[in-house]
Design an enzyme around this catalytic site. Structure first.
Site, mmCIF file in Angstrom:
data_model
loop_
_atom_site.group_PDB
_atom_site.id
_atom_site.type_symbol
_atom_site.label_atom_id
_atom_site.label_comp_id
_atom_site.label_asym_id
_atom_site.label_seq_id
_atom_site.Cartn_x
_atom_site.Cartn_y
_atom_site.Cartn_z
ATOM 1 N NE ARG A 81 -3.197 2.664 2.711
ATOM 2 C CZ ARG A 81 -3.286 3.365 3.839
ATOM 3 N NH1 ARG A 81 -2.896 2.847 4.983
ATOM 4 N NH2 ARG A 81 -3.775 4.585 3.819
ATOM 5 C CG HIS A 126 -1.354 8.855 3.793
ATOM 6 N ND1 HIS A 126 -1.475 7.492 3.995
ATOM 7 C CD2 HIS A 126 -0.933 9.344 4.985
ATOM 8 C CE1 HIS A 126 -1.137 7.185 5.242
ATOM 9 N NE2 HIS A 126 -0.798 8.302 5.865
ATOM 10 C CD GLU A 171 -4.910 7.375 10.161
ATOM 11 O OE1 GLU A 171 -4.391 8.410 10.599
ATOM 12 O OE2 GLU A 171 -4.580 6.240 10.550
ATOM 13 C CG ASN A 313 -5.429 3.214 8.758
ATOM 14 O OD1 ASN A 313 -5.563 2.271 7.983
ATOM 15 N ND2 ASN A 313 -5.047 4.401 8.362
ATOM 16 C CE1 TYR A 315 0.071 2.551 13.526
ATOM 17 C CE2 TYR A 315 -1.944 3.589 12.749
ATOM 18 C CZ TYR A 315 -0.661 3.113 12.508
ATOM 19 O OH TYR A 315 -0.127 3.210 11.260
ATOM 20 C CD GLU A 381 -1.839 3.830 8.243
ATOM 21 O OE1 GLU A 381 -1.588 4.238 9.401
ATOM 22 O OE2 GLU A 381 -2.080 4.581 7.289
ATOM 23 C CD1 TRP A 425 3.235 3.227 10.390
ATOM 24 C CD2 TRP A 425 2.256 3.413 8.388
ATOM 25 N NE1 TRP A 425 3.679 4.396 9.815
ATOM 26 C CE2 TRP A 425 3.096 4.531 8.594
ATOM 27 C CE3 TRP A 425 1.543 3.297 7.182
ATOM 28 C CZ2 TRP A 425 3.221 5.544 7.637
ATOM 29 C CZ3 TRP A 425 1.681 4.317 6.250
ATOM 30 C CH2 TRP A 425 2.503 5.411 6.482
ATOM 31 C CD GLU A 432 4.527 8.633 12.817
ATOM 32 O OE1 GLU A 432 4.556 7.944 11.794
ATOM 33 O OE2 GLU A 432 3.470 8.963 13.386
HETATM 34 C C1 PNW Z 1 -1.415 7.269 10.970
HETATM 35 N N1 PNW Z 1 -2.271 9.888 16.813
HETATM 36 O O1 PNW Z 1 -1.529 8.523 11.531
HETATM 37 C C2 PNW Z 1 -1.037 7.586 9.561
HETATM 38 O O2 PNW Z 1 -1.928 7.076 8.604
HETATM 39 C C3 PNW Z 1 0.380 7.290 9.224
HETATM 40 O O3 PNW Z 1 0.765 8.140 8.188
HETATM 41 C C4 PNW Z 1 1.247 7.416 10.455
HETATM 42 O O4 PNW Z 1 2.604 7.347 10.184
HETATM 43 C C5 PNW Z 1 0.810 6.330 11.400
HETATM 44 O O5 PNW Z 1 -0.565 6.457 11.722
HETATM 45 C C6 PNW Z 1 1.599 6.272 12.687
HETATM 46 O O6 PNW Z 1 1.410 7.431 13.453
HETATM 47 C C7 PNW Z 1 -1.706 8.779 12.858
HETATM 48 O O7 PNW Z 1 -1.579 10.837 17.279
HETATM 49 C C8 PNW Z 1 -1.066 9.878 13.368
HETATM 50 O O8 PNW Z 1 -3.121 9.297 17.514
HETATM 51 C C9 PNW Z 1 -1.255 10.247 14.677
HETATM 52 C C10 PNW Z 1 -2.084 9.500 15.478
HETATM 53 C C11 PNW Z 1 -2.729 8.371 14.966
HETATM 54 C C12 PNW Z 1 -2.536 8.020 13.658
#
Ligand code: PNW
Length: 475
Positions: A81, A126, A171, A313, A315, A381, A425, A432
């Site tokens: 991706r 993006h 996002e 996505n 995390y 992601e 990811w 970043e």
């Molecule tokens: C995503 N937060 O963004 C993005 O899609 C990516 O480009 C990025 O590198 C990746 O997550 C890792 O951070 C985020 O602060 C950026 O909660 C910030 C946050 C969450 C997702």
């Protein structure tokens, strides 16, 4: 398909991928006819990014694509991706001027992937919005939906003979809140209360137009699939027997995922509870302007159903507690009235917002299945970062991929969630955003101090490759 003990099991055609984004890896920010983007502008201002770093060169992937391809092949990914830099293809953001060198670059990437039996998944946007469109109001202005639609059509027309998996916008929730309300991301605006909702609305309108264009003009011939990538944490009440915490957790889900998922996958409009909440708070603050959360027009292509799969996505997770505010300010924090807490039992490693909670992903997947009518889901992601001194033998990150994929497997086998694929990811350590190069999400380490930008596989990359080779059943 049955799962034996703790061995993860995946369906036959499960997709194994990794993700990147143009601004984070390409560099060549002003080369070969590329127009400036809002991240170029943002990073060139002092004091915005960790140590004033920029993505001017990043991983230099614009010049070192072959190295990236080698990484992809070393992992034996089935899918990769990546995102297009909108202003590399269309320097002013509009189809009035096309940058042929940009077209040539992405053609080469796509052709090389296909020649090596790797399927590309392309994100059209993006975070790196063209600066000249920003100067005309950007996502705040209603006509951006048509401009995005023509950019999307141009991409379908140019690359759609070979690209079969598309994501329009990455996002939107992060873009709106971090870019327009908190100002931590480009364009760095802090316009409280209404702008984020207007921006989100125009993103949904733009997405829906692009999906309908694909559907009516290109789908028959090209036969691809299109969606948008939605981010969400998993949120649960801090105290499940406290009804205020329970509704705060619901509110969190409604405002984060529901904001964009409900219009596209459920009702065609924002969640009822979101509208009601925003109206209630607006009244309490004494606001008497135009409704802060816009309405979709019947004269435009419907957002409901404008996605062929659900792209998620994920995390991290949070415990949520109700937190009263004084109702004096008009902003999204007041709309939410909650506190996000990291459970002390969750390890936080790398970047500080990322508590490692693989079981939160399973719960979120099940929630999506129930709430959004059992869609086909791609996890577009998921990952875990390191900070501080480089650790090539990153045992903990290696274990993270095993733990996470066990949860994904359980979601498939035990909860019956229709999960089609997983993208880590990220392929490479990269830029970043506000954290610059201080936070590393790569399966490959990149040595930014060496002008060749060598890429070296981390232990975690080897672990991910081992999971793929054990489970991938593509011929
Ligand atoms: C995503 N937060 O963004 C993005 O899609 C990516 O480009 C990025 O590198 C990746 O997550 C890792 O951070 C985020 O602060 C950026 O909660 C910030 C946050 C969450 C997702």
């Amino acid at each position: 398909m049955s799962s034996r003990s703790d061995e993860p099991v995946f369906p036959r055609h499960f997709v194994w991928g990794a993700s990147t984004a143009a601004y984070q890896i390409e560099g060549a920010w002003n080369e070969d006819g590329k127009g400036p983007g809002i991240w170029d502008t943002f990073c060139h201002r002092k004091g915005r990014i960790f140590e004033d770093q920029t993505g001017d060169v990043a991983c230099n992937s614009y010049h070192l694509w072959e190295k990236d391809l080698k990484c992809i092949l070393q992992l034996r990914l089935t899918h990769y991706r990546l995102s297009f830099s909108w202003s590399r293809l269309l320097p002013n953001g509009t189809t009035d001027h096309i940058n042929e060198k940009g077209v040539a670059y992405y053609n080469r990437v796509i052709d090389d992937l296909l020649a090596n039996h790797v399927t590309p998944m392309i994100t059209l946007y993006h975070f790196d919005f063209p600066q000249s469109l920003q100067d005309r109001g950007g996502w705040k202005s209603a006509d951006i939906a048509d401009i995005f639609d023509s950019y999307a059509r141009f991409c379908f027309q140019t690359f759609g003979d070979r690209v079969k998996l598309w994501l329009t916008i990455n996002e939107p929730q992060i873009c709106c809140t971090m870019g327009y309300e908190e100002g931590i991301f480009a364009p760095g605006l802090q316009e409280l209360g209404t702008t984020a909702y207007v921006v989100g609305h125009n993103m949904l309108r733009a997405h829906a137009k692009a999906w309908h264009s694909y559907n009516t003009i290109f789908r028959k011939q090209q036969g691809g699939l299109l969606s948008l990538a939605l981010n969400s944490d998993w949120a649960e009440p801090l105290n499940p027997s406290n009804p205020d915490d329970v509704s705060a957790a619901k509110r969190h889900r409604t405002f984060e995922l529901g904001w964009f998922a409900c219009p596209v996958f459920s009702t065609g409009d924002y969640p009822v509870a979101m509208r009601a909440r925003i109206e209630e708070i607006s009244k309490a603050v004494g606001y008497d302007g135009a409704p802060r959360l816009p309405r979709f027009s019947e004269d435009e292509p419907p957002v409901l159903g404008s996605a062929d799969f659900f792209a998620l996505n994920y995390y991290t997770s949070r415990k949520v507690r109700a937190a009263g505010t004084s109702h004096r300010e008009l902003n999204m924090k007041t709309d939410l009235e909650l506190e996000r807490i990291i459970d002390p039992s969750w390890p936080v490693c790398g970047v500080k917002w990322l508590a490692v909670v693989p079981e939160g992903l399973r719960k979120l997947l099940k929630h999506i299945k129930v709430e959004y009518n059992n869609p086909a889901i791609y996890i577009t992601e998921n990952g875990f970062s390191q900070i501080g001194p480089v650790e090539m033998e990153d045992i903990q990150r290696g274990r993270f991929y095993w733990d996470t994929l066990c949860q994904v497997s359980k979601a498939i086998c035990e909860d019956g969630v229709d999960i089609r694929g997983y993208f880590a990811w990220s392929l490479l350590d990269n830029f970043e955003w506000s954290d610059g190069f201080s936070v590393r999400f790569g399966l490959f380490h990149v040595d930014f101090s060496n002008e060749e930008f060598p890429r070296t596989m981390y232990h975690s990359g080897k672990e991910y490759a081992a999971i793929i080779s054990k489970n991938c059943q593509h011929s």
